[in-house]
Design a protein around this motif. Structure first.
Motif, mmCIF file in Angstrom:
data_model
loop_
_atom_site.group_PDB
_atom_site.id
_atom_site.type_symbol
_atom_site.label_atom_id
_atom_site.label_comp_id
_atom_site.label_asym_id
_atom_site.label_seq_id
_atom_site.Cartn_x
_atom_site.Cartn_y
_atom_site.Cartn_z
ATOM 1 N N ARG A 79 0.830 -1.208 0.000
ATOM 2 C CA ARG A 79 0.000 0.000 0.000
ATOM 3 C C ARG A 79 0.862 1.256 0.000
ATOM 4 N N PHE A 80 1.932 1.252 0.795
ATOM 5 C CA PHE A 80 2.812 2.420 0.836
ATOM 6 C C PHE A 80 3.466 2.659 -0.518
ATOM 7 N N LEU A 81 3.834 1.567 -1.205
ATOM 8 C CA LEU A 81 4.428 1.707 -2.528
ATOM 9 C C LEU A 81 3.388 2.168 -3.552
ATOM 10 N N GLU A 82 2.176 1.625 -3.468
ATOM 11 C CA GLU A 82 1.113 2.019 -4.388
ATOM 12 C C GLU A 82 0.777 3.501 -4.239
ATOM 13 N N ARG A 83 0.746 3.963 -3.001
ATOM 14 C CA ARG A 83 0.432 5.371 -2.742
ATOM 15 C C ARG A 83 1.631 6.286 -2.983
ATOM 16 N N ARG A 84 2.778 5.664 -3.253
ATOM 17 C CA ARG A 84 4.034 6.399 -3.414
ATOM 18 C C ARG A 84 4.392 7.183 -2.154
ATOM 19 N N TRP A 85 4.050 6.586 -1.012
ATOM 20 C CA TRP A 85 4.542 7.116 0.257
ATOM 21 C C TRP A 85 6.018 6.765 0.398
ATOM 22 N N VAL A 86 6.392 5.621 -0.167
ATOM 23 C CA VAL A 86 7.801 5.256 -0.267
ATOM 24 C C VAL A 86 8.088 4.867 -1.710
ATOM 25 N N VAL A 87 9.298 5.155 -2.161
ATOM 26 C CA VAL A 87 9.709 4.791 -3.519
ATOM 27 C C VAL A 87 11.080 4.134 -3.442
ATOM 28 N N ARG A 88 11.354 3.253 -4.382
ATOM 29 C CA ARG A 88 12.641 2.562 -4.403
ATOM 30 C C ARG A 88 13.749 3.508 -4.854
ATOM 31 N N ILE A 89 14.928 3.268 -4.321
ATOM 32 C CA ILE A 89 16.102 4.032 -4.716
ATOM 33 C C ILE A 89 16.905 3.179 -5.693
ATOM 34 N N GLY A 90 16.799 3.488 -6.967
ATOM 35 C CA GLY A 90 17.526 2.743 -7.986
ATOM 36 C C GLY A 90 17.146 1.274 -7.980
ATOM 37 N N SER A 91 18.144 0.422 -8.133
ATOM 38 C CA SER A 91 17.915 -1.020 -8.195
ATOM 39 C C SER A 91 18.249 -1.701 -6.867
ATOM 40 N N THR A 92 18.362 -0.930 -5.791
ATOM 41 C CA THR A 92 18.703 -1.497 -4.496
ATOM 42 C C THR A 92 17.441 -1.797 -3.702
ATOM 43 N N ARG A 93 17.641 -2.373 -2.522
ATOM 44 C CA ARG A 93 16.510 -2.618 -1.619
ATOM 45 C C ARG A 93 16.102 -1.366 -0.880
ATOM 46 N N ALA A 94 16.934 -0.338 -0.904
ATOM 47 C CA ALA A 94 16.648 0.880 -0.157
ATOM 48 C C ALA A 94 15.432 1.594 -0.736
ATOM 49 N N VAL A 95 14.639 2.178 0.147
ATOM 50 C CA VAL A 95 13.517 3.016 -0.261
ATOM 51 C C VAL A 95 13.623 4.334 0.497
ATOM 52 N N LYS A 96 12.926 5.335 -0.011
ATOM 53 C CA LYS A 96 12.902 6.614 0.698
ATOM 54 C C LYS A 96 11.463 7.085 0.834
ATOM 55 N N VAL A 97 11.212 7.816 1.902
ATOM 56 C CA VAL A 97 9.882 8.346 2.166
ATOM 57 C C VAL A 97 9.717 9.639 1.367
ATOM 58 N N THR A 98 8.630 9.757 0.632
ATOM 59 C CA THR A 98 8.344 10.950 -0.162
ATOM 60 C C THR A 98 7.674 12.006 0.724
ATOM 61 N N PRO A 99 7.563 13.241 0.244
ATOM 62 C CA PRO A 99 6.817 14.244 1.014
ATOM 63 C C PRO A 99 5.385 13.806 1.325
ATOM 64 N N GLU A 100 4.733 13.152 0.333
ATOM 65 C CA GLU A 100 3.387 12.624 0.597
ATOM 66 C C GLU A 100 3.428 11.547 1.671
ATOM 67 N N GLY A 101 4.495 10.758 1.650
ATOM 68 C CA GLY A 101 4.641 9.709 2.653
ATOM 69 C C GLY A 101 4.841 10.274 4.041
ATOM 70 N N ARG A 102 5.596 11.351 4.159
ATOM 71 C CA ARG A 102 5.801 11.956 5.479
ATOM 72 C C ARG A 102 4.479 12.425 6.063
ATOM 73 N N SER A 103 3.670 13.076 5.212
ATOM 74 C CA SER A 103 2.354 13.524 5.681
ATOM 75 C C SER A 103 1.447 12.341 6.002
ATOM 76 N N GLY A 104 1.463 11.327 5.128
ATOM 77 C CA GLY A 104 0.597 10.170 5.332
ATOM 78 C C GLY A 104 0.955 9.371 6.564
ATOM 79 N N LEU A 105 2.250 9.143 6.786
ATOM 80 C CA LEU A 105 2.678 8.371 7.949
ATOM 81 C C LEU A 105 2.399 9.123 9.241
ATOM 82 N N ARG A 106 2.511 10.445 9.190
ATOM 83 C CA ARG A 106 2.203 11.241 10.381
ATOM 84 C C ARG A 106 0.708 11.143 10.718
ATOM 85 N N ALA A 107 -0.133 11.199 9.688
ATOM 86 C CA ALA A 107 -1.568 11.121 9.921
ATOM 87 C C ALA A 107 -2.011 9.722 10.306
ATOM 88 N N LEU A 108 -1.408 8.722 9.696
ATOM 89 C CA LEU A 108 -1.835 7.336 9.909
ATOM 90 C C LEU A 108 -1.329 6.751 11.219
#
Length: 230
Positions: A197-226
């Motif tokens: 769900r977080f990936l679908e909403r683009r609250w988090v997105v993958r960094i290149g071809s690695t396992r690392a992800v980063k929280v987007t601005p929308e994700g920061r707002s969403g995680l704070r509210a949720l």
């Protein structure tokens, strides 16, 4: 010697090789890789990679599928991912080795947030589990289980389709020991669906071809509210 002991020794030998271990760690991103991609990642020749992959597939740790001329491999299932992550978490902490800026940046990104097969790990994954526990959605005192409130929250507020939580042989919720944080994050069906769900909403997105992800601005707002995660 019992047959169980011999089988366990054979399984251990599959991971007792640095090249095969590197391949399995790469596949923790939950995606299928080609033999060529894994060869480049492990720094070995294509023919060498093929030999190692044949052993891992034969031992049941990897599954393969072919599309035209390409051979793709992935971890056989979530239990294999859990085994590898659990073994990684039991490695003794090492002092950080001297790195160049690029390596240090990549390592920091992996520590902050990454996927562990199909669920969230790193500081973000642990923060999600802690926030759910603090809100009475997850019980970590006796095992690792969603509460009734947590199950309702997962569908009503987190937006997970209830049908995706039913009829699975995999546990609904399970603690997975995080290898960087040395504390559990949420795995199982609930962890996988929450990550999806977080990936679908683009609250988090993958960094290149690695396992690392980063929280987007929308994700920061969403995680704070949720979950009240800052």
């Amino acid at each position: 010697m019992s047959s169980d002991a011999a089988d366990l020794a054979s399984l251990a030998m599959l991971l007792a090789d640095e090249t095969r271990a590197a391949m399995c760690l790469a596949l923790l991103d939950g995606r299928a890789w080609t033999a060529g991609e894994l060869a480049a990642h492990a720094g070995v020749a294509r023919s060498t990679a093929t030999e190692h992959l044949d052993r891992l597939v034969g031992g049941g740790l990897l599954a393969e599928e072919r599309q035209g001329r390409h051979r793709y491999v992935r971890l056989a299932d979530a239990s294999v991912a859990h085994l590898i992550e659990d073994l990684s978490a039991r490695l003794p902490p090492r002092p950080p080795a001297p790195r160049n800026l690029r390596q240090a940046t990549a390592a920091a990104a992996m520590k902050r947030a990454r996927t562990c097969y199909d669920h969230l790990a790193g500081e973000l994954g642990v923060a999600v589990a802690d926030a759910m526990t603090a809100r009475g959605l997850l019980n970590q005192r006796s095992g690792f289980a969603l509460t009734d409130a947590g199950l309702a929250w997962l569908t009503a507020e987190a937006g997970v389709d209830a049908a995706r939580l039913q009829g699975r042989r995999r546990p609904l919720a399970r603690g997975c020991l995080d290898w960087t944080e040395r504390r559990p994050h949420l795995a199982g069906v609930a962890g996988a669906q929450l990550c999806a769900r977080f990936l679908e909403r683009r609250w988090v997105v993958r960094i290149g071809s690695t396992r690392a992800v980063k929280v987007t601005p929308e994700g920061r707002s969403g995680l704070r509210a949720l979950l009240g995660i800052d």
